[in-house]
Design a protein around this motif. Structure first.
Motif, mmCIF file in Angstrom:
data_model
loop_
_atom_site.group_PDB
_atom_site.id
_atom_site.type_symbol
_atom_site.label_atom_id
_atom_site.label_comp_id
_atom_site.label_asym_id
_atom_site.label_seq_id
_atom_site.Cartn_x
_atom_site.Cartn_y
_atom_site.Cartn_z
ATOM 1 N N LEU A 117 -35.177 -4.176 19.330
ATOM 2 C CA LEU A 117 -34.716 -3.234 20.339
ATOM 3 C C LEU A 117 -35.719 -2.092 20.433
ATOM 4 N N ALA A 118 -36.044 -1.663 21.656
ATOM 5 C CA ALA A 118 -36.992 -0.562 21.848
ATOM 6 C C ALA A 118 -36.591 0.239 23.074
ATOM 7 N N CYS A 119 -36.983 1.515 23.084
ATOM 8 C CA CYS A 119 -36.725 2.351 24.255
ATOM 9 C C CYS A 119 -37.861 3.350 24.435
ATOM 10 N N ARG A 120 -37.928 3.872 25.630
ATOM 11 C CA ARG A 120 -38.960 4.847 25.979
ATOM 12 C C ARG A 120 -38.285 5.966 26.763
ATOM 13 N N ARG A 124 -32.728 9.790 22.585
ATOM 14 C CA ARG A 124 -32.286 8.557 21.942
ATOM 15 C C ARG A 124 -31.545 7.678 22.945
ATOM 16 N N MET A 125 -31.477 6.400 22.606
ATOM 17 C CA MET A 125 -30.647 5.463 23.359
ATOM 18 C C MET A 125 -29.700 4.791 22.390
ATOM 19 N N ASN A 126 -28.516 4.485 22.871
ATOM 20 C CA ASN A 126 -27.541 3.767 22.054
ATOM 21 C C ASN A 126 -27.553 2.298 22.452
ATOM 22 N N ILE A 137 -24.306 -4.953 15.941
ATOM 23 C CA ILE A 137 -25.258 -3.848 15.812
ATOM 24 C C ILE A 137 -24.714 -2.664 16.605
ATOM 25 N N ASN A 138 -24.725 -1.493 15.988
ATOM 26 C CA ASN A 138 -24.397 -0.242 16.674
ATOM 27 C C ASN A 138 -25.476 0.741 16.251
ATOM 28 N N LEU A 139 -26.408 1.016 17.148
ATOM 29 C CA LEU A 139 -27.621 1.739 16.779
ATOM 30 C C LEU A 139 -27.928 2.839 17.781
ATOM 31 N N SER A 140 -28.198 4.032 17.271
ATOM 32 C CA SER A 140 -28.727 5.120 18.086
ATOM 33 C C SER A 140 -30.218 5.187 17.761
ATOM 34 N N LEU A 141 -31.025 4.672 18.667
ATOM 35 C CA LEU A 141 -32.459 4.494 18.404
ATOM 36 C C LEU A 141 -33.259 5.657 18.957
ATOM 37 N N ARG A 142 -34.114 6.236 18.115
ATOM 38 C CA ARG A 142 -35.042 7.275 18.564
ATOM 39 C C ARG A 142 -36.106 6.594 19.402
ATOM 40 N N CYS A 143 -36.196 7.015 20.656
ATOM 41 C CA CYS A 143 -37.146 6.367 21.557
ATOM 42 C C CYS A 143 -38.582 6.632 21.108
ATOM 43 N N GLY A 144 -39.426 5.690 21.397
ATOM 44 C CA GLY A 144 -40.808 5.730 20.922
ATOM 45 C C GLY A 144 -40.981 4.847 19.703
ATOM 46 N N THR A 145 -39.885 4.249 19.233
ATOM 47 C CA THR A 145 -39.932 3.340 18.095
ATOM 48 C C THR A 145 -39.255 2.038 18.492
ATOM 49 N N ALA A 146 -39.388 1.041 17.645
ATOM 50 C CA ALA A 146 -38.702 -0.237 17.844
ATOM 51 C C ALA A 146 -37.954 -0.563 16.562
ATOM 52 N N ARG A 147 -36.872 -1.275 16.688
ATOM 53 C CA ARG A 147 -36.056 -1.620 15.529
ATOM 54 C C ARG A 147 -35.760 -3.103 15.557
ATOM 55 N N VAL A 148 -35.948 -3.765 14.431
ATOM 56 C CA VAL A 148 -35.654 -5.193 14.312
ATOM 57 C C VAL A 148 -34.412 -5.347 13.434
ATOM 58 N N SER A 149 -33.428 -6.054 13.945
ATOM 59 C CA SER A 149 -32.211 -6.347 13.186
ATOM 60 C C SER A 149 -32.053 -7.859 13.116
#
Length: 178
Positions: A117-120, A124-126, A137-149
């Protein structure tokens, strides 16, 4: 009963050791106070020197600006990994401020999957990923990064990916089999 005294141990004093120790301490005190000062003719002004604690270059603030068109596709190619496994679903796009978007994958056979999951955006994006009623998965992702689950599906399933943003944002995700 008479008392028997134990023999006393005698200590030999070495005056030379005390002299050597005091000379070593004096030499250490003298050398720690040495400083070389060169007079270059300028007045001595105490100016604060900046301290740098992070050697990284500052990030370009435009790096998190949402993009469209070819720039969006270039961003997606840079944030989603080139997977070794089998890719089952890829999605990306743009979202308006204060928007919620829900998408579904196709039918996924049982197995182990990596969800990247990634955002720009500047915020943050949920991301919420569900398998039916089960929240995986329930994730609040800081944009500019990517997360692998990693998720394990015990039977054939369709995943639902819900995304929510406050400011405008770009999103991207990929579902691949491990």
């Amino acid at each position: 009963m008479p008392r028997v005294r134990a023999p006393r141990a005698t200590l030999k004093r070495r005056p030379g050791a005390a002299v050597v120790l005091s000379v070593a301490l004096a030499a250490a005190a003298i050398t720690t106070g040495c400083e070389y000062v060169y007079d270059d003719g300028r007045p001595l002004i105490a100016t604060p020197t900046p301290t740098f604690t992070d050697v990284r270059l500052p990030r370009d603030p435009r790096m998190n600006e949402p993009v469209t068109g070819d720039e969006l596709e270039l961003w997606v190619a840079s944030v989603l990994p080139g997977t070794q496994g089998q890719v089952f679903h890829t999605a990306f796009g743009s979202m308006e401020p204060r928007a919620t978007l829900t998408e579904s994958t196709g039918q996924l056979p049982s197995g182990t999957y990596a969800l990247t999951l990634a955002c720009r955006s500047h915020y943050r994006m949920n991301f919420i990923v569900r398998n039916g009623d089960d929240e995986l998965i329930n994730l609040s992702l800081r944009c500019g990064t990517a997360r692998v689950s990693v998720v394990q599906l015990t039977k054939d399933s369709v995943l639902t990916v819900e995304m929510e943003t406050v400011p405008a944002a770009n999103y991207a995700y990929i579902v691949s089999r491990i």
